[in-house]
Motif scaffolding. Structure first.
Motif, PDB file in Angstrom:
ATOM      1  N   TYR A  29       0.881  -0.998   0.070  1.00 34.42           N
ATOM      2  CA  TYR A  29       0.043   0.079  -0.135  1.00 34.42           C
ATOM      3  C   TYR A  29       0.995   1.323   0.103  1.00 34.42           C
ATOM      4  N   ARG A  30       0.401   2.258  -0.827  1.00 32.14           N
ATOM      5  CA  ARG A  30       1.110   3.650  -0.617  1.00 32.14           C
ATOM      6  C   ARG A  30       0.583   4.083   0.626  1.00 32.14           C
ATOM      7  N   ARG A  31       1.208   4.848   1.392  1.00 28.66           N
ATOM      8  CA  ARG A  31       1.163   5.437   2.633  1.00 28.66           C
ATOM      9  C   ARG A  31       1.340   7.273   2.705  1.00 28.66           C
ATOM     10  N   CYS A  32       0.685   7.893   3.151  1.00 33.70           N
ATOM     11  CA  CYS A  32       0.668   9.315   2.974  1.00 33.70           C
ATOM     12  C   CYS A  32       0.547   9.998   4.334  1.00 33.70           C
ATOM     13  N   ALA A  33       0.609  11.161   4.445  1.00 37.24           N
ATOM     14  CA  ALA A  33       0.329  12.182   5.765  1.00 37.24           C
ATOM     15  C   ALA A  33      -0.046  13.113   5.380  1.00 37.24           C
ATOM     16  N   THR A  34      -1.087  13.965   5.795  1.00 37.21           N
ATOM     17  CA  THR A  34      -1.812  15.007   5.415  1.00 37.21           C
ATOM     18  C   THR A  34      -1.312  16.201   6.646  1.00 37.21           C
ATOM     19  N   TRP A  35      -0.859  17.310   6.115  1.00 34.64           N
ATOM     20  CA  TRP A  35      -0.363  18.335   7.150  1.00 34.64           C
ATOM     21  C   TRP A  35      -1.244  19.538   6.922  1.00 34.64           C
ATOM     22  N   ALA A  36      -1.476  20.660   7.777  1.00 34.81           N
ATOM     23  CA  ALA A  36      -1.961  21.789   7.885  1.00 34.81           C
ATOM     24  C   ALA A  36      -1.321  22.492   8.897  1.00 34.81           C
ATOM     25  N   ARG A  37      -1.499  24.023   8.878  1.00 38.78           N
ATOM     26  CA  ARG A  37      -1.166  24.880   9.592  1.00 38.78           C
ATOM     27  C   ARG A  37      -2.417  25.787   9.946  1.00 38.78           C
ATOM     28  N   PHE A  38      -2.833  26.063  11.189  1.00 39.60           N
ATOM     29  CA  PHE A  38      -3.936  26.754  11.438  1.00 39.60           C
ATOM     30  C   PHE A  38      -3.728  27.953  12.500  1.00 39.60           C
ATOM     31  N   ARG A  39      -4.541  28.788  12.143  1.00 38.11           N
ATOM     32  CA  ARG A  39      -4.900  30.053  13.193  1.00 38.11           C
ATOM     33  C   ARG A  39      -5.767  29.692  13.983  1.00 38.11           C
ATOM     34  N   HIS A  40      -5.822  29.978  15.147  1.00 37.36           N
ATOM     35  CA  HIS A  40      -6.997  29.661  16.290  1.00 37.36           C
ATOM     36  C   HIS A  40      -7.460  31.140  16.458  1.00 37.36           C
ATOM     37  N   ILE A  41      -8.689  31.362  15.962  1.00 31.35           N
ATOM     38  CA  ILE A  41      -9.394  32.733  15.851  1.00 31.35           C
ATOM     39  C   ILE A  41      -9.642  33.233  17.179  1.00 31.35           C
ATOM     40  N   ALA A  42      -9.927  32.887  18.038  1.00 28.97           N
ATOM     41  CA  ALA A  42     -10.141  33.467  19.501  1.00 28.97           C
ATOM     42  C   ALA A  42      -8.683  34.035  20.025  1.00 28.97           C
ATOM     43  N   THR A  43      -7.489  33.398  19.800  1.00 32.24           N
ATOM     44  CA  THR A  43      -6.513  33.486  20.558  1.00 32.24           C
ATOM     45  C   THR A  43      -5.638  34.132  19.309  1.00 32.24           C
ATOM     46  N   GLY A  44      -5.789  33.816  18.358  1.00 31.37           N
ATOM     47  CA  GLY A  44      -4.631  34.586  17.225  1.00 31.37           C
ATOM     48  C   GLY A  44      -3.486  33.415  17.121  1.00 31.37           C
ATOM     49  N   LYS A  45      -3.478  32.542  17.965  1.00 30.95           N
ATOM     50  CA  LYS A  45      -2.224  31.533  17.900  1.00 30.95           C
ATOM     51  C   LYS A  45      -2.421  30.528  16.990  1.00 30.95           C
ATOM     52  N   ARG A  46      -1.136  30.095  16.505  1.00 26.97           N
ATOM     53  CA  ARG A  46      -1.179  29.384  15.342  1.00 26.97           C
ATOM     54  C   ARG A  46      -0.677  27.867  15.760  1.00 26.97           C
ATOM     55  N   PHE A  47      -1.057  26.785  15.251  1.00 21.19           N
ATOM     56  CA  PHE A  47      -0.796  25.242  15.495  1.00 21.19           C
ATOM     57  C   PHE A  47      -0.638  24.696  14.168  1.00 21.19           C
ATOM     58  N   PHE A  48       0.087  23.444  14.244  1.00 21.84           N
ATOM     59  CA  PHE A  48       0.551  22.469  13.199  1.00 21.84           C
ATOM     60  C   PHE A  48       0.022  21.253  13.395  1.00 21.84           C
ATOM     61  N   TYR A  49      -0.353  20.580  12.279  1.00 25.56           N
ATOM     62  CA  TYR A  49      -1.193  19.343  12.530  1.00 25.56           C
ATOM     63  C   TYR A  49      -0.845  18.174  11.391  1.00 25.56           C
ATOM     64  N   ILE A  50      -0.368  16.979  11.773  1.00 22.41           N
ATOM     65  CA  ILE A  50       0.017  16.047  10.880  1.00 22.41           C
ATOM     66  C   ILE A  50      -0.842  14.936  11.111  1.00 22.41           C
ATOM     67  N   ASN A  51      -1.548  14.194  10.301  1.00 16.50           N
ATOM     68  CA  ASN A  51      -2.429  12.914  10.478  1.00 16.50           C
ATOM     69  C   ASN A  51      -2.164  11.936   9.272  1.00 16.50           C
ATOM     70  N   THR A  52      -1.916  10.833   9.729  1.00 13.46           N
ATOM     71  CA  THR A  52      -1.388   9.797   8.995  1.00 13.46           C
ATOM     72  C   THR A  52      -1.734   8.350   9.381  1.00 13.46           C
ATOM     73  N   HIS A  53      -1.266   7.385   8.412  1.00 10.94           N
ATOM     74  CA  HIS A  53      -1.751   5.816   8.788  1.00 10.94           C
ATOM     75  C   HIS A  53      -0.542   5.170   8.433  1.00 10.94           C
TER      76      HIS A  53
END
Length: 316
Positions: free
Chosen positions: A175-199
């Protein structure tokens, strides 16, 4: 509300059984329930009390990792996607995640989840074609649009050629395996965070090299060092040398959260013994972790994995 307690919900969790969905869905007969024309709620006599969405504080992030079980499996049985899918919208509505990641999702499953919820969007591509509409499993990331803004995202493959759809390092990988990543800004605080989701892969060599690559990409794609999440079905139990690349970089939320449990996450539509689904965090204050092992909308097992949920706060 600064802290949210999961204790009450944990006490409501239904213990695992050696029965599958056919024993829990009222009036189920083999192949006799067909929801292919649309989601129709099932009355669950054991759980007819309305459940209110979980409260998430203004400075908090609620995250879920959920192997949804690929929709092409279990056709004609009580565990088919067309039967069990009606439980997923209720679970996500009640759990009320800020962000969540799916594994094994086909395009129509990801689209069903989006259309069944209010106020969520998602990104992700087929692991086989690298396109948003291509056939094949994907690891999409969803977010609540009123709470966070997605600023950037992408996909990399767990292979020697991470920039293109490709198989892992071991000869004969299936199987091919991959990871999805995203960078977000939390609207209420203005703080950013980073996220990787994989299998991660079924082949241990691929899991080891895959985690090495994820740890490298975590630094490469998040050079500012924003607080981070890594979620996924890792096909590996804790502790293991597979997770060594995360040492000193990320923590296993299950192990550090003040409120936690150690229920199995893979149930195989019968019982849960192994813990192979994980939420790793860095740069957050841990609040709670739990295995989401209740029945939902009359469905005992909404997947062959239980979702797992985490609650964290931005550090002051």
């Amino acid at each position: 509300m600064k802290r949210i307690l999961y204790t009450a919900l944990a006490l409501l969790a239904v213990s695992c059984s050696e029965k599958d969905n056919a024993d829990f869905i009222p009036a189920y007969t083999e192949g006799g329930i067909d929801f292919s024309q649309g989601a129709k709620p099932i009355t669950d006599p054991a759980d007819d009390t309305p459940r209110e969405p979980a409260v998430v504080g203004e400075n908090q992030i609620k995250i879920i990792s959920y192997n949804i079980r690929t929709g092409g499996a279990d056709s004609g049985t009580s565990n088919a996607w067309t039967t069990r899918r009606v439980g997923t919208p209720q679970m996500l509505t009640v759990e009320n995640p800020t962000v969540f990641g799916l594994q094994e999702a086909q395009l129509y499953q990801a689209d069903y989840v989006k259309s069944s919820l209010e106020g969520y969007d998602y990104v992700g591509v087929s692991r086989d074609t690298g396109t948003a509409t291509g056939a094949g499993e994907r690891t999409p990331i969803f977010w609540k649009t009123a709470l966070v803004q997605m600023e950037d995202w992408g996909t990399f493959w767990l292979s020697p050629t991470p920039g293109i759809p490709s198989f892992g390092w071991a000869e004969g990988s299936s199987y091919r395996r991959c990871a999805t990543w995203a960078r977000f800004r939390h609207i209420a605080t203005g703080k950013r965070f980073f996220y990787i989701n994989t299998h991660l892969d079924l082949v241990r060599e691929n899991r080891q090299y895959g985690m090495d690559l994820i740890a490298t990409k975590m630094k490469e794609l998040n050079p500012s060092g924003y607080p981070s999440f890594l979620t996924g079905d890792m096909n590996e139990s804790w502790p293991s040398a597979v997770f060594d690349p995360l040492t000193g970089v990320m923590d296993n939320l299950r192990e550090i959260a003040p409120e936690t449990d150690h229920f199995g996450t893979f149930n195989g539509f019968k019982s849960a013994s192994s813990i192979i689904d994980f939420i790793f965090v860095s740069g957050f204050t841990p609040v709670a972790y739990r295995t989401v092992n209740e029945s939902w909308n009359g469905i005992k097992f909404i997947s062959d994995h239980f979702p797992i949920a985490g609650l964290v706060e931005f550090e002051e």
